[in-house]
Design a protein around this motif. Structure first.
Motif, short mmCIF file in Angstrom:
data_model
loop_
_atom_site.label_atom_id
_atom_site.label_comp_id
_atom_site.label_asym_id
_atom_site.label_seq_id
_atom_site.Cartn_x
_atom_site.Cartn_y
_atom_site.Cartn_z
N ARG A 350 0.84 -1.20 0.00
CA ARG A 350 0.00 0.00 0.00
C ARG A 350 0.88 1.26 0.00
N PHE A 351 1.92 1.17 0.79
CA PHE A 351 2.85 2.30 0.93
C PHE A 351 3.44 2.68 -0.44
N LEU A 352 3.85 1.66 -1.23
CA LEU A 352 4.45 1.93 -2.54
C LEU A 352 3.40 2.47 -3.51
N LEU A 353 2.18 1.93 -3.42
CA LEU A 353 1.11 2.42 -4.30
C LEU A 353 0.85 3.91 -4.05
N GLU A 354 0.78 4.27 -2.77
CA GLU A 354 0.53 5.68 -2.44
C GLU A 354 1.66 6.57 -2.97
N ALA A 355 2.91 6.08 -2.81
CA ALA A 355 4.06 6.86 -3.30
C ALA A 355 3.96 7.03 -4.81
N VAL A 371 4.67 3.66 -11.65
CA VAL A 371 3.83 2.49 -11.39
C VAL A 371 4.49 1.54 -10.39
N VAL A 372 3.65 0.75 -9.70
CA VAL A 372 4.19 -0.31 -8.85
C VAL A 372 4.11 -1.59 -9.67
N GLU A 373 5.27 -2.17 -9.93
CA GLU A 373 5.30 -3.35 -10.79
C GLU A 373 4.82 -4.57 -10.02
N SER A 374 5.36 -4.74 -8.81
CA SER A 374 4.92 -5.87 -7.98
C SER A 374 5.36 -5.62 -6.55
N LEU A 410 8.31 0.81 -9.48
CA LEU A 410 8.65 0.47 -8.09
C LEU A 410 8.40 -1.03 -7.91
N ARG A 411 9.24 -1.65 -7.07
CA ARG A 411 9.06 -3.09 -6.85
C ARG A 411 9.45 -3.44 -5.42
N GLY A 412 8.69 -4.32 -4.80
CA GLY A 412 9.04 -4.81 -3.45
C GLY A 412 9.15 -6.32 -3.51
N GLU A 413 10.19 -6.87 -2.85
CA GLU A 413 10.37 -8.34 -2.84
C GLU A 413 10.74 -8.78 -1.45
N ARG A 414 10.34 -10.00 -1.11
CA ARG A 414 10.80 -10.56 0.16
C ARG A 414 11.91 -11.55 -0.17
#
Ligand SMILES: Nc1ncnc2c1ncn2[C@@H]1O[C@H](COP(=O)(O)OP(=O)(O)OP(=O)(O)O)[C@@H](O)[C@H]1O
Ligand SMILES: [Mg+2]
Length: 503
Positions: A350-355, A371-374, A410-414
């Protein structure tokens, strides 16, 4: 013998010879002459001359002479030994730092004592702990090395201090059987050591530590070795203590120099910040002043649209100054190590989407898409304000340095136990030369803003500090000409989250 004065038989009082037989008198004269000659030789330092007087009438005197000669010989031996030890300790004392001193001991002391290993432990923690400070060994393994520490109280080393005498342990395996709780003995036996000679170090009446000489041979040490060590223990103690103090002073000096260098660089940053602030605040203040003067003096003559334009100018310039001041405050706070953190649970997707939405809106004039890619769902425990600062800096850079109409992803991964976050753009990328300075203060590098945005050169320096403060790392992947991908990590996931936090 020539040059020897005849002043009567040794030890004979005047008139004593009168009561003896005439032949006996001559023999006594001859013996006395021989004794006197021998005495002269001894006086000159030749202790090797044998006296055949045991069967002579002056036999008792001769035996006394022999005894004295023996004494003189052993005194001389002792003197030579002390001279040699003195030479050794003087040489060892030439070392300045403790490690040099002990290295010197290891090299030089072989002529005085047998050993395959020497260890030095010092008393730390106000004399309560024995800490291994230095070890040198001819053996392949050292298990009881620097950093090993054990309490003095309750150990048999206490007894060594109490007697003040070197201690011989000639069967360490037997000793270990008697004291199975002795971890240090267990370690040293596992190195292959079988006997040890422990010398207490007492400098200026205060116990400072121990020297441990040890050998792979069982029964390597004799009472003579212990006595010899006793004789130089005082000197060695003072030398080791001197080495320790010099080493400590050197370490303190290095720490002060480091702090000093940090202060100097902090001061430089401050001066530059001040210069920057003065320079960068001057223009907007001038613009605000001019707009305000015009509004005041010509308010009635100005058309409505003009007035609004001046007011909008004043608002924009004020915003810009506030943003700049925030950056400057941040830099000084971070530089002084005063990064305050308020951790909370953050839903990263959510944080990345808002950014992305926020920056996409600001990038509308440039027609740049954000855009947020994933990004998988899940909470991260971090400081939201700092995280926003990091993401905002990276995304605003991506928009600022990329050509209009491009896309920022933007992308976030664990990965493992951490989050990896990437901001990727289609701009000019980072050249090899620029990489070196990328995260430094005031790094305005080859890439220029593509839409007339401001470029102070502080964003990435602040960003890196913030990432470190959150326990992460930051770096960039970039092939010049083909965009840049900035990565940063955030450690620790769900642990310690407040109940009900995240999703
Ligand atoms: N995504 C990027 N692509 C290409 N170059 C970049 C990128 N991000 C930063 N740079 C280069 O690194 C320099 C330093 O970036 P930094 O964010 O520290 O400063 P800035 O954006 O110029 O100013 P500020 O962030 O203080 O407003 C930039 O001036 C630019 O030359
Ligand atoms: Mg920037």
């Amino acid at each position: 013998m020539e040059g020897v004065q005849d002043d009567g038989p040794v030890g004979q009082r005047p008139g004593e010879s009168g009561s003896r037989a005439p032949g006996a008198g001559r023999r006594e004269d001859a013996s006395a002459d021989a004794l006197r000659a021998a005495a002269r030789e001894v006086e000159k330092g030749d202790l090797s001359r044998a006296l055949e007087l045991a069967s002579s009438p002056l036999g008792a005197l001769g035996a006394l002479g022999e005894g004295l000669r023996g004494l003189a010989r052993s005194l001389e031996e002792r003197y030579r030994e002390l001279q040699q030890l003195d030479r050794l300790t003087t040489h060892i004392n030439e070392g300045l730092l403790l490690d040099d001193v002990l290295d010197g001991l290891f090299t030089d002391f072989r002529s005085a004592l047998p050993y395959d290993r020497i260890g030095c432990s010092l008393l730390t923690d106000d004399g309560r702990t024995v800490s291994s400070r230095w070890v040198r060994s001819d053996l392949d393994v050292v298990k009881l090395g620097r950093g090993y520490a054990a309490p003095l109280a309750g150990s048999t080393l206490e007894e060594v201090f109490r007697t003040g005498r070197p201690r011989i342990l000639n069967d360490l395996e037997g000793y270990l059987a008697a004291y199975p709780q002795s971890q240090s003995t267990r370690l040293i036996v596992s190195e292959g050591i079988r006997s040890s000679l422990t010398c207490p170090l007492v400098a200026n009446g205060v116990p400072v530590g121990f020297l441990f000489f040890s050998s792979v041979r069982r029964g390597a040490y004799t009472e003579e070795h212990a006595q010899l060590l006793s004789r130089v223990a005082g000197q060695l103690s003072v030398i080791v203590e001197k080495g320790r103090m010099v080493s400590e002073l050197a370490a303190q000096k290095a720490a002060i120099e480091r702090q000093n260098a940090e202060l100097v660089s902090l001061n430089e940053v401050k001066s530059r910040l001040l210069g920057m602030a003065a320079h960068d605040l001057r223009n907007p203040i001038g613009a605000i002043g001019m707009a305000a003067t015009l509004l005041l003096e010509e308010f009635d003559d100005l058309p409505e649209a003009e007035r609004r334009k001046f007011l909008a100018d004043i608002r924009d310039q004020t915003r810009h100054m506030l943003a700049l001041l925030d950056d400057l405050l941040d830099v000084s706070e971070v530089e002084e190590g005063r990064v305050s953190l308020s951790p909370a649970a953050v839903a990263l997707d959510r944080f990345l989407l808002e950014a992305a939405d926020r920056h996409g809106l600001m990038a509308t004039p440039k027609k740049t898409r954000v855009v947020v890619e994933s990004c998988p769902p899940g909470p991260v425990r971090t400081d939201p304000r700092r995280l926003r600062q990091i993401v905002d800096n990276l995304v605003s850079n991506a928009v600022k340095f990329s050509p209009p109409g491009s896309t920022v992803r933007l992308r976030g991964e664990r990965r493992g136990g951490a989050w990896w976050i990437a901001v990727e753009d289609e701009g000019p990328g980072i050249t090899l030369e620029d990489r070196v300075r990328l995260f430094e203060h005031f790094a305005r590098l080859s890439a220029q803003p593509t839409g007339g945005e401001k470029s102070v050169g502080l964003g990435l320096a602040i960003t890196r500090r913030a990432v470190h403060a959150l326990g992460g790392e930051i770096w960039v992947d970039s092939e010049p000409g083909h965009g840049a991908r900035f990565w940063f990590t955030l450690p620790g996931l769900e642990e310690g989250l407040p109940p009900g936090a995240g999703r």
